[in-house]
Design an enzyme around this catalytic site. Structure first.
Site, PDB file in Angstrom:
ATOM      1  N   VAL A  11       0.829  -1.206   0.000  1.00  0.00           N
ATOM      2  CA  VAL A  11       0.000   0.000   0.000  1.00  0.00           C
ATOM      3  C   VAL A  11       0.863   1.256   0.000  1.00  0.00           C
ATOM      4  O   VAL A  11       0.620   2.191  -0.777  1.00  0.00           O
ATOM      5  CB  VAL A  11      -0.963  -0.001   1.206  1.00  0.00           C
ATOM      6  N   GLY A 124     -11.032  -1.168   0.246  1.00  0.00           N
ATOM      7  CA  GLY A 124      -9.964  -0.699  -0.637  1.00  0.00           C
ATOM      8  C   GLY A 124     -10.255   0.652  -1.251  1.00  0.00           C
ATOM      9  O   GLY A 124     -10.390   1.660  -0.564  1.00  0.00           O
ATOM     10  N   LYS A 195     -14.037  -4.805   9.337  1.00  0.00           N
ATOM     11  CA  LYS A 195     -14.541  -3.733   8.475  1.00  0.00           C
ATOM     12  C   LYS A 195     -15.984  -3.368   8.820  1.00  0.00           C
ATOM     13  O   LYS A 195     -16.360  -2.186   8.807  1.00  0.00           O
ATOM     14  CB  LYS A 195     -14.423  -4.155   7.009  1.00  0.00           C
ATOM     15  N   GLY A 292      -5.432  -4.164  -3.233  1.00  0.00           N
ATOM     16  CA  GLY A 292      -4.501  -3.849  -4.310  1.00  0.00           C
ATOM     17  C   GLY A 292      -3.709  -2.599  -3.999  1.00  0.00           C
ATOM     18  O   GLY A 292      -4.148  -1.745  -3.223  1.00  0.00           O
TER      19      GLY A 292
END
Length: 414
Positions: A11, A124, A195, A292
């Protein structure tokens, strides 16, 4: 604006790349540059072109405006965040596990005009934090249903579409980099639970930890379950669900049977999606890559842009927390699907239905097919039942000699 990166992994390196790639755009929008002044890492990173240090005191004593915690973990990361806030620095994190436990403690530490950004902690690059906190902040949320873990969604998609086993799908996910060598947090539901607690705080102002809610993973899902799902036109997804009914909030994460035509049933592979239902907009869907390098970096940059633009507010969106209470796990009601392997003998089905009747659980549909070694696999769906009663039913059935192996349960969401 000067920033420090804590860590320089997937990241953080994505943040650096996106800052460089979009440098001119950022300058035009903000009228200033975002400059990476320092990178903290315990070991030297050869791929890092910025000034590095392995002493966190160097970050605290620097002139950076913002500290971006992108290391992961909880204990050390939390200490770094506390010290950075005490030094009057703004802080950004992508650390959902940390926020699942410490978000309210962090909010209490914030000083006026001090910003704490965490857009990258959920889904994300999908800007779900700002959507709930800002875009829909005047609306009352009836329900949140989300696919918040790309690894588990990839595994279930492969099992459903290609008929491969859980073990093979997991191995493929690891080979593609979707799953870690130790994928336990992804497949046991805890990553999604981390989350969901954050989203529940934003939508309902409720302070809960993952241990307070119902969490079930996907490791017991088999091809038999997808056989049933196909026959009855269901899909199977690991859903994170939060619902409010008056002053009660229900929060849970588990594999779920949903109608194959439901919009979430078409969210496949490693993608994330959050379906919101509020009293003004009705249903709205937010879909995109849940992980990602650049995808998550875009969420970090959105927080950096907000700091640079001098827009600050309470971290979790509430100046005064509403009075709501978490629904006890035992009080949750749902429809259920059960898969049992039993002796192929007369009277077994009658015994099962008797146990169900004694627990006030009624059958909606039933199907069976022959299995190996003189056994049959029985598939049952129920009408709406109570979690405590279904748990009691499973514990009673599991002790019966005619039941072979572990009973599998999946909740059905409409």
């Amino acid at each position: 604006m000067k920033i420090a990166l804590l860590g320089f992994g997937t990241v953080a390196s994505g943040v650096a790349k996106l800052i460089e790639t979009n440098k001119e755009l950022i300058k035009k929008r903000l009228g200033k540059d975002i400059e990476i002044s320092l990178v903290y890492s315990r070991t030297h990173k050869n791929n890092c072109p910025y000034k590095q240090t392995n002493n966190f005191e160097d970050v605290l004593n620097s002139d950076v405006d913002v500290v971006c915690e992108l290391m992961g973990g909880t204990t050390f990361a939390y200490e770094c965040i506390k010290q950075a806030l005490a030094k009057d620095k703004h802080v950004i994190t992508a650390n959902k596990a940390l926020l699942a436990y410490y978000r309210y403690d962090i909010e209490k530490m914030l000083k006026p005009n001090q910003y704490f950004g965490y857009e990258a902690s959920v889904a994300g690059g999908v800007p779900i934090i700002k959507i709930i906190k800002e875009g829909l902040s005047a609306n009352k949320f009836n329900c949140i249903k989300g696919i918040l873990n790309g690894t588990s969604n990839y595994i279930l998609t492969k099992m459903q579409n290609e008929g491969i086993s859980y073990e093979i799908a997991l191995k493929q996910a690891q080979e593609l980099g979707y799953a870690e060598a130790n994928p336990s947090l992804d497949i046991n539901g805890m990553d999604a639970a981390h989350k969901l607690t954050i989203l529940a705080s934003l939508a309902y102002g409720i302070n809960v930890k993952p241990e307070d809610i119902l969490v079930q993973g996907i490791d017991k899902i088999s091809n038999d379950d997808f056989y049933f799902a196909k026959e009855f036109e269901f899909g199977i997804k690991l859903l994170a669900i939060a619902k409010q009914n008056e002053d009660k909030v229900e929060i849970r994460v588990h594999p779920t049977l949903i109608d194959k035509n439901h919009i979430l049933a078409s969210v496949n592979n490693s993608m994330n999606a959050i379906l919101l239902n509020d009293n003004a907009l009705g249903e709205s869907l937010y879909y995109g890559a849940g992980a990602g390098s650049l995808e998550t970096a875009s969420a970090v940059l959105s927080d950096l842009m907000q700091i640079a633009d001098n827009k600050t507010r309470k971290m979790l969106g509430y100046n005064e927390l509403p009075k709501v209470n978490l629904v006890s796990i035992n009080d949750i009601s749902s429809k259920y699907y059960l898969r049992l392997c039993v002796d192929d003998k007369i009277g077994v089905l009658n015994k099962i239905t008797s146990f169900m009747s004694n627990n006030e659980i009624s059958i909606d549909s039933l199907m069976q097919r022959p299995s190996k070694n003189q056994t049959r696999t029985i598939f049952i769906t129920t009408h709406i039942a109570n979690e405590a009663k279904i748990t009691k039913l499973l514990s009673e059935l599991q002790t019966q000699e005619f039941v072979k192996g572990e009973i599998n349960l999946i909740r059905i969401e409409e």
